[in-house]
Design an enzyme around this catalytic site. Sequence first.
Site, PDB file in Angstrom:
ATOM      1  N   TRP A 189       0.760  -1.212  -0.024  1.00 26.63           N
ATOM      2  CA  TRP A 189       0.062  -0.023  -0.010  1.00 26.63           C
ATOM      3  C   TRP A 189       0.953   1.187  -0.031  1.00 26.63           C
ATOM      4  CZ3 TRP A 189      -0.288   3.939   3.716  1.00 26.63           C
ATOM      5  CH2 TRP A 189      -1.328   4.876   3.509  1.00 26.63           C
ATOM      6  N   ASP A 356     -16.340  11.914  -2.045  1.00 29.69           N
ATOM      7  CA  ASP A 356     -15.680  10.552  -1.548  1.00 29.69           C
ATOM      8  C   ASP A 356     -16.436   9.954  -0.244  1.00 29.69           C
ATOM      9  OD1 ASP A 356     -13.570   8.624  -0.772  1.00 29.69           O
ATOM     10  OD2 ASP A 356     -12.717   9.603  -2.712  1.00 29.69           O
ATOM     11  N   ASP A 357     -15.646   9.316   0.401  1.00 27.65           N
ATOM     12  CA  ASP A 357     -16.276   8.384   1.499  1.00 27.65           C
ATOM     13  C   ASP A 357     -17.311   9.436   2.482  1.00 27.65           C
ATOM     14  OD1 ASP A 357     -16.944   6.457   3.285  1.00 27.65           O
ATOM     15  OD2 ASP A 357     -14.834   5.905   3.668  1.00 27.65           O
ATOM     16  N   ARG A 433      -9.738  -2.911   8.515  1.00 27.14           N
ATOM     17  CA  ARG A 433     -10.636  -1.563   8.573  1.00 27.14           C
ATOM     18  C   ARG A 433     -11.989  -1.511   9.084  1.00 27.14           C
ATOM     19  NH1 ARG A 433     -11.326   1.389   4.307  1.00 27.14           N
ATOM     20  NH2 ARG A 433     -10.299   3.045   4.770  1.00 27.14           N
ATOM     21  N   TRP A 467     -15.163   3.299  -7.585  1.00 22.05           N
ATOM     22  CA  TRP A 467     -15.542   1.990  -7.199  1.00 22.05           C
ATOM     23  C   TRP A 467     -14.305   1.465  -6.366  1.00 22.05           C
ATOM     24  CZ3 TRP A 467     -19.871  -1.330  -8.711  1.00 22.05           C
ATOM     25  CH2 TRP A 467     -19.828  -2.743  -8.089  1.00 22.05           C
ATOM     26  N   ASP A 468     -14.166   1.365  -4.866  1.00 29.54           N
ATOM     27  CA  ASP A 468     -13.244   1.233  -4.157  1.00 29.54           C
ATOM     28  C   ASP A 468     -13.607  -0.193  -3.325  1.00 29.54           C
ATOM     29  OD1 ASP A 468     -10.787   1.681  -2.695  1.00 29.54           O
ATOM     30  OD2 ASP A 468     -11.460   3.460  -1.616  1.00 29.54           O
ATOM     31  N   MET A 469     -12.526  -0.830  -3.030  1.00 32.04           N
ATOM     32  CA  MET A 469     -12.278  -2.142  -2.389  1.00 32.04           C
ATOM     33  C   MET A 469     -11.004  -1.978  -1.559  1.00 32.04           C
ATOM     34  SD  MET A 469     -11.026  -5.374  -2.397  1.00 32.04           S
ATOM     35  CE  MET A 469     -11.896  -7.048  -2.371  1.00 32.04           C
ATOM     36  N   ASN A 470     -11.286  -1.905  -0.026  1.00 28.26           N
ATOM     37  CA  ASN A 470     -10.190  -1.973   0.756  1.00 28.26           C
ATOM     38  C   ASN A 470      -9.771  -2.734   1.648  1.00 28.26           C
ATOM     39  OD1 ASN A 470      -9.538   1.068   0.402  1.00 28.26           O
ATOM     40  ND2 ASN A 470     -11.394   1.693   1.118  1.00 28.26           N
ATOM     41  N   ASP A 538      -2.716   5.514  -3.283  1.00 27.10           N
ATOM     42  CA  ASP A 538      -3.127   6.447  -2.343  1.00 27.10           C
ATOM     43  C   ASP A 538      -2.010   7.357  -1.748  1.00 27.10           C
ATOM     44  OD1 ASP A 538      -5.846   5.304  -2.038  1.00 27.10           O
ATOM     45  OD2 ASP A 538      -5.596   4.250  -0.212  1.00 27.10           O
TER      46      ASP A 538
END
Length: 722
Positions: A189, A356-357, A433, A467-470, A538
């Site tokens: 990351w 965003d989020d 998370r 489209w996020d995937m964390n 990021d």
Amino acid sequence: MSIYVREQEGLFHLQSEGMSYILQIRDGLPVHLYWGGRLEERESLDGLSVKTPEGAGLDRLPQEYPQYGSGDFRIPAYQAELTDGTRVTELRYQGYRILRGKPALAGLPAVYTEREEEADTLELDLADAYCGLRVTLVYTVFADRNAVVRSARLKNEGGADLRLLRALSASIDFADGDDLEMIYLSGSWSREAVINRRPLRQGGTRIDSKRGVSSHQLNPFAALVREGATESAGDVYGFSLVYSGGFEAEAERDAFGSVRMAIGLNSFDFSWLLKTGEEFQTPEAVMVYSGEGLGGMSRIYHRLYRTRLCRGEYRDKERPILVNNWEATYFNFDADKLVSIAEEGSKLGIELFVLDDGWFGKRDSDNSSLGDWFEDRRKLPNGLADVAERVNALGLKFGLWFEPEMISPDSELYRKHPDWCLHVPGRRRSEARWQLVLDYTRKEVRDYIYDSMAAIFNNVPIAYVKWDMNRNLTEIGSAELPAERQGETAHRYVLGLYELLERITADFPQILFESCSSGGARFDPGMLYYMPQTWTSDDTDGVERLKIQYGTSLVYPVSSIGAHVSAVPNHQVGRITPLDFRGDVAMSGNFGYELDLTQFTDEEKEVVKRQVEAYKEVRSLVQQGDLYRLKSPFEGNETAWMFVTPDKREALVYHFRVMAVPHPPLSSLKLQGLDPSLEYRVTPGRSGESALHGGDRLMRVGLGLSYPQYDYQSGWFKLTAE
């Protein structure tokens, strides 16, 4: 026709504009003969026949889809378990077909053709007479691209169940592999796409992901290069897997200097029950040959992926310049704050505002509400539609962040459906998370996500979705699958994701989708099929981004690389760099900002305005031009790259120097990709007078460079043929 067949010799010659790939059926096995620069199709192809020592057996034979258990002790391409527990199969050649164009793959993303004459496809049928396993090897060769696309279909035509334990997409043996080296991308990351290069010694060199995603750590790409191959010269063989889950790629060198390269689904923790009449399709591997070094390989991948993997309305469109509120506000915002950033952006020429989020459920930090895809009326009293309409009234389009594959234990969805996440009964559910992974093998889960997103898309003018995937996959089990199919869960998760993406992108073609997975954890060709761009990392520090974007460009087109200017001190590494430097790095990709524009000084706003104006003039060249990497950030203090139009009449050059050098020597930058017979008007991007130079001089002598004696300096030049 790009495929020549000599039936009496059992020889198949796949030929493109600059490449040949040749194989032959020998004793019922497909044997590899040649892959490299184009050979003309003649009556005799002397020197290509396979000569193995008498009595050597399969262990010395260069094969196309090898098996284990009957004399070949190297890594196999597949493995099947029979009902009696044995794992020995022997595939033998049955016949072939040649198809015009390129067939689609059922349920999987794939490179495609728009006209049949662009490519030809060879299908070789192999079968095991004992158990009824039938394998079809699929090869597509493009007429004007030095690429071979390979996959395999495995079908049970016997009377009893089979269990696949391994099913790779491609395997190839290099009989002359004693000088081969392997290049691959590693990282973590915020530190993606580190270029690694190592010689191949006896034994295996393996990269893989067991994380359920293609991963930050290792990308589903590898290249074998001849010793001494450089950015612009030498033989390079690229392998890129069109897949978004766990993968493996391995180069095994034997005691005699031959190298077997294989790539495909990760066989670790994989099994697939194949009942009578059922078929399994592997993802496809895109194999590229370049005789012009790594740069030549990259440009082949870029053109192919940009125009024959990416799809939809935005494939060939210029991508909008955006501002994202994440690093400006994180979770702490209201409607007025969002609109104030958009208002400032409109004054500076920015075209898209992205929320965003934090806009949904009760999301004040990242420990709740994933899965509750409805507006938080505390922050947005009048809802998303109100914010979007206010942003649109300023002349900007409106975009929105989602993380649709995740669920928070602290959410209404989890309290209602605690069995909807990937889990193993009786085992703890590992959180990362503060979230779990939704079970995308289940249709009702995918339908819920589709309905939730569609309800917003049908009522809010959304032009862009991030489209996020964390997190990675843990406790990989599904409540819906029987015990004998639990080993299929990870792959079925990816197939479920693809099914949902196909549905949602087809129903909402006006939306530009950008993939993200904590940055670049799922930067792979599979996602590009549905989403033509990816948030690269990021880490938005300009210095770190030089390496990240350079490494990513080894296989992925610049049109797919999201790159933003963020505030300083940088939020990931604390570094302070000039706004011009950060801008030049970000303008080398899909350009945008990720900061609070309302906090800028008037002087900084003028810089942003100039950057936006400049990028609008050059973005078609950046996003659609041919990339030439000139100086590597992995090798020194300077980085440089350039973009050239296909007709070579326009070019754009960026150069970066990280640290000041005391009493520096005279510096020049040799360019590439120009027409040596043309004269180019060279215009500095920020200051200085233009000058006329010949293309031959610019490539052989170079472009003179001069910078003030400060750290973090950059510049760019526009070239136009006269």
